[in-house]
Design a protein around this motif. Sequence first.
Motif, short mmCIF file in Angstrom:
data_model
loop_
_atom_site.label_atom_id
_atom_site.label_comp_id
_atom_site.label_asym_id
_atom_site.label_seq_id
_atom_site.Cartn_x
_atom_site.Cartn_y
_atom_site.Cartn_z
N VAL A 130 0.83 -1.20 0.00
CA VAL A 130 0.00 0.00 0.00
C VAL A 130 0.87 1.25 0.00
CG1 VAL A 130 -1.70 1.31 1.34
CG2 VAL A 130 -1.95 -1.15 1.08
N ARG A 131 1.94 1.27 0.80
CA ARG A 131 2.81 2.44 0.90
C ARG A 131 3.45 2.79 -0.45
NH1 ARG A 131 5.30 4.50 5.47
NH2 ARG A 131 4.39 3.85 7.46
N HIS A 132 3.77 1.79 -1.24
CA HIS A 132 4.42 2.02 -2.53
C HIS A 132 3.44 2.08 -3.69
CE1 HIS A 132 7.83 0.81 -0.01
NE2 HIS A 132 8.61 1.43 -0.88
N GLY A 133 2.15 2.13 -3.38
CA GLY A 133 1.14 2.31 -4.42
C GLY A 133 1.01 1.15 -5.38
N ILE A 134 1.31 -0.05 -4.93
CA ILE A 134 1.26 -1.22 -5.81
C ILE A 134 -0.14 -1.80 -5.85
CG2 ILE A 134 2.11 -3.57 -6.12
CD1 ILE A 134 4.79 -2.62 -5.02
N GLY A 135 -0.76 -2.00 -4.70
CA GLY A 135 -2.09 -2.57 -4.64
C GLY A 135 -2.36 -3.14 -3.27
N THR A 136 -3.38 -3.97 -3.19
CA THR A 136 -3.81 -4.57 -1.92
C THR A 136 -3.57 -6.06 -1.96
OG1 THR A 136 -5.55 -2.89 -1.72
CG2 THR A 136 -5.74 -4.85 -0.33
N ALA A 137 -2.79 -6.56 -0.99
CA ALA A 137 -2.51 -7.99 -0.92
C ALA A 137 -3.78 -8.74 -0.50
CB ALA A 137 -1.39 -8.25 0.07
N LEU A 138 -4.14 -9.77 -1.27
CA LEU A 138 -5.35 -10.56 -0.99
C LEU A 138 -5.03 -11.90 -0.36
CD1 LEU A 138 -7.31 -9.95 -4.32
CD2 LEU A 138 -7.54 -8.71 -2.15
N ALA A 139 -3.94 -12.54 -0.77
CA ALA A 139 -3.60 -13.87 -0.28
C ALA A 139 -2.16 -14.16 -0.65
CB ALA A 139 -4.53 -14.92 -0.88
N TYR A 140 -1.62 -15.24 -0.09
CA TYR A 140 -0.29 -15.69 -0.48
C TYR A 140 -0.33 -17.19 -0.76
CZ TYR A 140 0.72 -17.81 4.10
OH TYR A 140 0.71 -18.59 5.22
N ILE A 141 0.65 -17.68 -1.49
CA ILE A 141 0.76 -19.09 -1.85
C ILE A 141 1.88 -19.70 -1.03
CG2 ILE A 141 1.17 -20.76 -3.68
CD1 ILE A 141 0.07 -17.31 -4.65
N ASP A 142 1.55 -20.74 -0.24
CA ASP A 142 2.59 -21.35 0.57
C ASP A 142 3.38 -22.36 -0.26
OD1 ASP A 142 1.04 -23.63 0.34
OD2 ASP A 142 0.29 -23.56 2.40
N HIS A 143 4.32 -23.05 0.38
CA HIS A 143 5.20 -23.97 -0.36
C HIS A 143 4.49 -25.25 -0.77
CE1 HIS A 143 8.77 -21.53 0.11
NE2 HIS A 143 8.51 -21.37 1.41
N ASP A 144 3.27 -25.46 -0.29
CA ASP A 144 2.47 -26.61 -0.73
C ASP A 144 1.46 -26.23 -1.80
OD1 ASP A 144 3.73 -28.32 1.12
OD2 ASP A 144 2.37 -27.67 2.72
N ASN A 145 1.64 -25.03 -2.39
CA ASN A 145 0.75 -24.52 -3.44
C ASN A 145 -0.67 -24.27 -2.94
OD1 ASN A 145 2.56 -24.35 -5.63
ND2 ASN A 145 2.40 -26.57 -5.96
N GLU A 146 -0.87 -24.11 -1.65
CA GLU A 146 -2.16 -23.75 -1.08
C GLU A 146 -2.28 -22.23 -1.05
OE1 GLU A 146 -4.71 -25.59 -0.20
OE2 GLU A 146 -3.73 -27.50 -0.66
N VAL A 147 -3.44 -21.73 -1.47
CA VAL A 147 -3.69 -20.29 -1.43
C VAL A 147 -4.28 -19.96 -0.06
CG1 VAL A 147 -4.95 -18.37 -2.46
CG2 VAL A 147 -4.07 -20.21 -3.92
N ILE A 148 -3.58 -19.13 0.69
CA ILE A 148 -3.99 -18.76 2.04
C ILE A 148 -4.62 -17.38 1.99
CG2 ILE A 148 -3.29 -18.54 4.44
CD1 ILE A 148 -2.80 -21.31 3.19
N CYS A 149 -5.95 -17.33 2.18
CA CYS A 149 -6.67 -16.06 2.15
C CYS A 149 -6.83 -15.54 3.59
CB CYS A 149 -8.06 -16.25 1.52
SG CYS A 149 -8.01 -16.81 -0.19
N HIS A 150 -6.65 -14.25 3.74
CA HIS A 150 -6.83 -13.57 5.03
C HIS A 150 -6.08 -14.29 6.15
CE1 HIS A 150 -8.72 -10.50 7.39
NE2 HIS A 150 -9.11 -11.40 8.30
N PRO A 151 -4.74 -14.38 6.05
CA PRO A 151 -3.96 -15.04 7.09
C PRO A 151 -3.86 -14.18 8.34
CG PRO A 151 -2.51 -14.09 5.45
CD PRO A 151 -3.91 -13.88 4.95
N PRO A 152 -3.41 -14.75 9.46
CA PRO A 152 -3.21 -13.94 10.68
C PRO A 152 -2.23 -12.80 10.41
CG PRO A 152 -3.13 -16.29 11.19
CD PRO A 152 -3.17 -16.18 9.69
N THR A 153 -2.52 -11.65 10.94
CA THR A 153 -1.73 -10.45 10.59
C THR A 153 -0.35 -10.44 11.22
OG1 THR A 153 -2.77 -9.26 12.44
CG2 THR A 153 -3.79 -9.05 10.26
N ASN A 154 -0.16 -11.09 12.36
CA ASN A 154 1.12 -10.97 13.09
C ASN A 154 1.94 -12.25 13.08
OD1 ASN A 154 0.67 -8.26 13.88
ND2 ASN A 154 -0.71 -8.97 15.51
N GLU A 155 1.62 -13.17 12.16
CA GLU A 155 2.42 -14.38 12.00
C GLU A 155 3.30 -14.25 10.77
OE1 GLU A 155 0.17 -17.95 11.98
OE2 GLU A 155 -0.79 -17.57 13.93
#
Length: 389
Positions: free
Chosen positions: A310-335
């Motif tokens: 957000v600070r660099h004006g790129i966009g909004t992160a929605l999810a990430y892909i872990d090493h098992d190719n699972e899409v993790i939506c709305h993960p815990p913010t402080n992990e």
Amino acid sequence: MMRNRRPLNPEHTQSHLPMGGLIRNRMRRLFVILGCLLITQILIIWAAEPLTLFEAAWMTMTTLVTVGYGDFAPETTVGRLSTILLMFISAITLLTLIVSDYIEYRFYRRERILTGRWIYNMKDHIVIINTPRSGGEQYFMRFASQIRSVPEYHTVPIMLLTRQFPGGLPAELSDCGMVHFHGAGNDPEALKAVHAGSAKHIIVLAADESDPFSDSLTFDIAHRLVESNLGGRTTVECVSDHNRDRFKTLGVRTTIRPVRTYPEIMVRAVVAPGSEKVLEDMFNYERDHPHRYDLELDDLVWADIVSALVRHGIGTALAYIDHDNEVICHPPTNEEVEGKGLIVLVRSTDTPSVSVVEEALDRYREFLKQWRDLHNDNEQTAETMTPKE
């Protein structure tokens, strides 16, 4: 001869009246006559027989229902004649007619419900006008499943206003708690029958999701609803984007595109107005779209990643892909996030490259390092300045 022939039943002379009303009125008249006969019989037995008022009433009721316990019986000629005339001939016959009319009314009600002609007494319900040309059952089942998962909509009634099911709703839809009325949304009487004025939400589906001309029918229905001050509760489907402004000017609350495979968008438009705009943008590249970036994530928490983009004006992160190719939506913010990719909502006209995203994360790592060093220096300074005892 035929012109003067008497009707078979009294209701045939009143064919302009609803059959349900005729049956109910006839049952009321029969109940009144039966009550008068019972009161007359009780008074006669009380006067003619050596019985109390309660005993006379008890004997009359046991005679009416043909139980005949035998504990009390008329002994005088007057009492026996009144029992024959008032009870055996009149009262029992009337009771039989009442039971017959009640059964007839139940069959009549069931037939009206199956064919979508029964008027329910509903309030704070959802009215859905029109039915998808194909896959309507699946669409309604998924819609009901999604709307029921929202806590405040767990038990909300759903009424369909459609001509699609003249022989009755499929069992799957009935099991979902849906009912229907056979009619069209551009019929004022049909809108009155589904109690549109008392509905919590009104949804107008496109008659044909692939034909822009169906917007004219949708506009006609929406115009009737707005005339009844129901525009603020109405969500409509618009096939052609050129007609969106017309619906907005008309006063309709929400306008969305027909997306038959995802009724969840319609559910979001109903329970969270405005969120459907975000979901719609994800289906095209006109404004914003989700973009996948393949990069290594290993030393940042989710809150840092979101803040960096957000600070660099790129966009909004929605999810990430872990090493098992699972899409993790709305993960815990402080992990701390460990993965190999990011899905980011970016602008379609200026989609950043993966190198720009990596640079933004590296800059944020440097910012966090400087902030931690400054924080540690401040703590050390505070410790040196604190006088020792």
